[in-house]
Design a protein around this motif. Structure first.
Motif, short mmCIF file in Angstrom:
data_model
loop_
_atom_site.label_atom_id
_atom_site.label_comp_id
_atom_site.label_asym_id
_atom_site.label_seq_id
_atom_site.Cartn_x
_atom_site.Cartn_y
_atom_site.Cartn_z
N VAL A 215 0.84 -1.07 0.02
CA VAL A 215 -0.07 0.07 -0.06
C VAL A 215 0.77 1.31 -0.18
O VAL A 215 2.02 1.33 0.56
CB VAL A 215 -0.84 0.08 1.15
CG1 VAL A 215 -2.04 -0.95 1.30
CG2 VAL A 215 -0.09 -0.03 2.54
N PRO A 216 0.45 2.41 -0.60
CA PRO A 216 1.05 3.33 -0.59
C PRO A 216 1.20 4.13 0.74
O PRO A 216 2.10 4.78 1.14
CB PRO A 216 0.40 4.49 -1.50
CG PRO A 216 -0.30 3.59 -2.65
CD PRO A 216 -0.57 2.29 -1.54
N THR A 217 0.04 4.05 1.52
CA THR A 217 -0.16 4.61 3.07
C THR A 217 -1.38 3.45 3.69
O THR A 217 -1.88 3.13 2.90
CB THR A 217 -0.74 5.94 3.05
OG1 THR A 217 -1.86 5.85 2.31
CG2 THR A 217 0.21 6.79 2.57
N PRO A 218 -1.21 3.48 5.00
CA PRO A 218 -1.95 2.41 5.70
C PRO A 218 -3.49 2.74 5.56
O PRO A 218 -4.26 1.84 5.66
CB PRO A 218 -1.60 2.59 7.08
CG PRO A 218 -0.17 3.32 6.96
CD PRO A 218 -0.15 3.90 5.87
N ASP A 219 -3.98 3.97 5.04
CA ASP A 219 -5.26 4.15 4.99
C ASP A 219 -5.90 3.71 3.78
O ASP A 219 -7.08 3.81 3.60
CB ASP A 219 -5.53 5.79 4.82
CG ASP A 219 -4.76 6.50 4.06
OD1 ASP A 219 -4.33 6.04 3.22
OD2 ASP A 219 -4.52 7.91 4.20
N HIS A 220 -5.14 3.11 2.90
CA HIS A 220 -5.45 2.33 1.82
C HIS A 220 -6.06 0.73 2.25
O HIS A 220 -6.73 -0.04 1.42
CB HIS A 220 -4.62 1.94 0.54
CG HIS A 220 -4.10 3.21 0.03
ND1 HIS A 220 -3.54 4.33 0.40
CD2 HIS A 220 -4.62 3.78 -1.31
CE1 HIS A 220 -3.35 5.31 -0.58
NE2 HIS A 220 -3.97 5.07 -1.65
N LEU A 221 -5.73 0.52 3.53
CA LEU A 221 -6.19 -1.11 3.84
C LEU A 221 -7.57 -1.04 4.19
O LEU A 221 -8.16 -0.29 4.63
CB LEU A 221 -5.25 -1.21 4.98
CG LEU A 221 -3.84 -1.56 5.00
CD1 LEU A 221 -3.17 -1.48 6.31
CD2 LEU A 221 -3.38 -2.62 4.09
N PRO A 222 -8.10 -2.40 3.97
CA PRO A 222 -9.25 -2.78 4.87
C PRO A 222 -9.35 -2.87 6.23
O PRO A 222 -8.17 -2.57 6.50
CB PRO A 222 -9.60 -4.02 3.94
CG PRO A 222 -8.36 -4.44 3.87
CD PRO A 222 -7.47 -3.41 3.33
N PRO A 223 -10.28 -2.85 6.91
CA PRO A 223 -10.36 -2.95 8.36
C PRO A 223 -9.37 -4.08 8.88
O PRO A 223 -8.84 -3.59 9.91
CB PRO A 223 -11.85 -3.13 8.66
CG PRO A 223 -12.72 -2.49 7.51
CD PRO A 223 -11.77 -2.94 6.33
N THR A 224 -9.23 -5.16 8.39
CA THR A 224 -8.51 -6.21 9.12
C THR A 224 -7.99 -7.11 7.79
O THR A 224 -8.44 -7.04 6.64
CB THR A 224 -9.50 -7.23 9.77
OG1 THR A 224 -10.17 -7.86 8.95
CG2 THR A 224 -10.17 -6.43 10.77
N PRO A 225 -6.93 -7.77 7.89
CA PRO A 225 -6.51 -8.75 7.24
C PRO A 225 -7.48 -9.66 6.39
O PRO A 225 -7.08 -10.05 5.19
CB PRO A 225 -5.27 -9.22 7.61
CG PRO A 225 -4.72 -8.33 8.75
CD PRO A 225 -6.12 -7.76 9.30
N THR A 226 -8.19 -10.12 7.05
CA THR A 226 -9.15 -11.10 6.63
C THR A 226 -10.27 -10.56 5.79
O THR A 226 -11.05 -11.24 5.04
CB THR A 226 -9.95 -11.89 7.80
OG1 THR A 226 -10.61 -10.86 8.66
CG2 THR A 226 -9.02 -12.72 8.80
N ASP A 227 -10.24 -9.15 5.70
CA ASP A 227 -11.11 -8.43 4.86
C ASP A 227 -10.58 -8.24 3.41
O ASP A 227 -11.25 -7.85 2.52
CB ASP A 227 -11.48 -7.05 5.33
CG ASP A 227 -12.34 -7.23 6.65
OD1 ASP A 227 -13.24 -8.07 6.62
OD2 ASP A 227 -12.25 -6.36 7.34
N VAL A 228 -9.39 -8.72 3.24
CA VAL A 228 -8.58 -8.37 2.06
C VAL A 228 -9.27 -9.11 0.84
O VAL A 228 -9.49 -8.43 -0.36
CB VAL A 228 -7.08 -8.77 2.13
CG1 VAL A 228 -6.33 -9.04 0.57
CG2 VAL A 228 -6.37 -7.87 3.07
N PRO A 229 -9.85 -10.35 0.77
CA PRO A 229 -10.31 -11.12 -0.30
C PRO A 229 -11.58 -10.30 -0.70
O PRO A 229 -11.91 -10.22 -1.96
CB PRO A 229 -10.56 -12.34 0.13
CG PRO A 229 -9.69 -12.77 1.17
CD PRO A 229 -9.50 -11.34 1.94
N GLN A 230 -12.31 -9.86 0.21
CA GLN A 230 -13.63 -9.22 -0.28
C GLN A 230 -13.06 -7.55 -0.92
O GLN A 230 -14.10 -7.36 -1.64
CB GLN A 230 -14.65 -9.00 1.06
CG GLN A 230 -15.23 -10.46 1.61
CD GLN A 230 -14.46 -11.00 2.23
OE1 GLN A 230 -13.19 -10.80 2.88
NE2 GLN A 230 -14.25 -12.36 2.35
#
Length: 516
Positions: free
Chosen positions: A98-113
């Motif tokens: 990610v360029p910055t952490p605010d690009h992340l989904p709420p948790t790692p397990t949300d990544v596939p969705q």
């Protein structure tokens, strides 16, 4: 508690024993700018075989576009440009770029969705969060380091990405060897570098001299780092070849090591700038790599008698303590391994006294062989003896000491079949397969130093000594295999190859198993 870095030594972590790591290849922009991509980068990708390629500064944009992306099916990612997520199923780790952490989904397990392309991450063991957000600066006047960008980084990190047991934070803005644990009032964060050296650490860096970086990534957050000189790959990886001669070889149709190995020194000598001596050197270097065997040169003589193979573990690259002297008495397969290891943190004498008693008694008169021994093992053992057991110094200096690396590279009596002259690289090129993974000399030194620093504490750290001894045994058996290959080469008429067995290995070599 005020936020700040904690002692990284106290957080020493070994990978799970026997685990195969995920491999990340970090390519700085200057590598693409300075070298022939189809020659150097292609060869590096083939040799390292990464799961993911990361573009790192400076000039990372040169990496994450053609022609690099056209060289491989492996994802080529620039974390500074856009977010992407990649799961490596074995060892079940997630890479969140990610360029910055605010690009992340709420948790790692949300990544596939979020991405819709990585499949189910049920059973995910660890996540590596990769960005270019963090840099290290040093104030030379106050002798202080600062992790620049850490406050903004943590403030923008979603709540589900703060668990140190699950998340490791990597920054391409930090040199790959850097590791710290950063503590706040509520959390601790494991922070690693994933980039090349930078000028912000107080020393000037040639922007054109940037290494390729190989990161071995494990499911418990452990990381092993290995840097590679780009000139070890492609045509420039051949002895005697620089950029100009590499261009001339390509102009004459010699665009690979195999092509050079298939021709003759006489044909190479016809190329402008190639005399007979250079042509012979280049041909031998290409032949060694292409055939996977040691190629002898005229004039070399190996020691008489049965050698004693040794490898030491120390308290650092410029160490003064050989806390483990691993000895192999015999050949690479059947030889007996003897680990002379320091048993008590305040007794640096007992194990070297035992080693010297054995060496001057049972093994009296035999040559002592160590890889890079003249620059590392032999002088460190001498300094250790001078300080702690001076009565043994004369006996140590009277031993015949032999360094196969010096014999082959400095004296020029043999050419090894590897892209670098590191012990494990040469042994691997000869067919060696290690029995231990995820440990190198730096890891072993950190384990020892942590043990020493915490020895007087009630919960003092206890390394996995058996595993460290096994790592040293791997190295000393690999050394013996290389020495045996040198012996075979010295007996083999030049211009011939060793017959292959049905498994494809050299008939005189078994199936075998790497502080630089």
């Amino acid at each position: 508690m005020a936020p700040g870095e904690t002692d990284a030594l106290r957080s020493t972590r070994l990978p799970q024993e026997g685990e195969t790591p995920a491999t990340v290849l970090a390519i700085p922009g200057p590598v693409v700018e300075q070298y022939d991509v189809h020659d150097v980068v292609t060869d590096a990708i083939e040799a390292i075989d990464p799961n993911i390629i990361i573009a790192t500064p400076p000039n990372s944009a040169h990496v994450a576009f053609p022609p690099v992306t056209g060289l491989t099916d492996v994802p080529v990612v620039d974390p500074s440009r856009s977010a992407s997520y990649h799961v490596v199923e074995d060892p079940s780790v997630l890479f969140a770029m990610v360029p910055t952490p605010d690009h992340l989904p709420p948790t790692p397990t949300d990544v596939p969705q979020e991405t819709g392309e990585n499949g189910d991450v049920a059973g995910l063991e660890h996540c590596y969060l990769v960005s270019n957000c963090l840099e290290l600066t040093i104030d030379p006047h106050h002798r202080e380091t600062r992790l620049e960008g850490i406050d903004e980084y943590l403030n923008s990190l979603p709540d589900g990405w703060h668990d140190e047991s699950l998340i490791t934070h990597l920054s391409t803005g930090l040199r790959a060897e850097y590791h710290t644990r950063y503590e706040t009032a509520t959390d601790t964060y494991s922070v690693h570098g994933a980039g090349p050296p930078t000028s912000s650490v107080g020393a000037a860096i040639d922007e054109n001299e940037r290494p390729l970086i190989e990161l071995s990534i494990y499911s418990n957050g452990a990381i092993r780092v290995e840097t590679h000189d780009p000139t070890n790959f492609g045509l420039q990886g051949l002895e005697g070849i620089g950029p100009t001669k590499a261009d001339r070889l390509r102009e004459h149709g010699f665009d690979s090591r195999d092509a050079i190995a298939r021709t003759t020194p006489q044909m190479l000598a016809k190329i402008r700038g190639f005399g007979e001596k250079t042509a012979a050197t280049v041909h031998k270097s290409a032949t060694a790599i292409a055939t996977g065997e040691v190629v002898p040169r005229d004039g070399g003589t190996l020691p008489n008698g049965d050698p004693v193979f040794i490898d030491i573990e120390t308290n650092g690259l410029n160490g003064e303590i050989a806390w483990l002297v691993g000895v192999l008495d015999g050949g690479s397969e059947e030889g007996h391994y003897l680990p002379f290891r320091q048993q008590e943190h305040d007794d640096p004498i007992g194990h070297v006294d035992a080693f010297m008693s054995w060496l001057t008694g049972v093994a009296g008169g035999r040559p002592v062989v160590a890889w890079n021994g003249y620059n590392f093992d032999f002088p460190i053992i001498k300094r250790h003896l001078e300080r702690d057991a001076p009565e043994w110094v004369d006996d140590w200096e009277s031993c015949y000491q032999f360094d196969p690396l010096y014999y082959a590279t400095t004296q020029g009596y043999a050419t090894f079949p590897a892209r670098s002259n590191r012990l494990e690289a040469v042994a691997a090129a000869l067919g060696w397969e290690p029995t231990t993974t995820g440990i190198d000399g730096g890891t072993a030194a950190r384990e020892y130093n942590t043990w020493q620093r915490t020895a007087d504490q009630p919960d003092g750290y206890q390394p996995d000594w058996e595993r460290l001894e096994a790592y040293c045994e791997d190295d000393v058996r690999a050394l013996a295999m290389i020495y045996e290959a040198l012996q075979d080469a010295s007996r083999r008429p030049q211009g011939t190859e060793t017959p292959k067995t049905r498994t494809g290995e050299q008939s005189t070599q078994g199936s075998l198993s790497d502080f630089s």
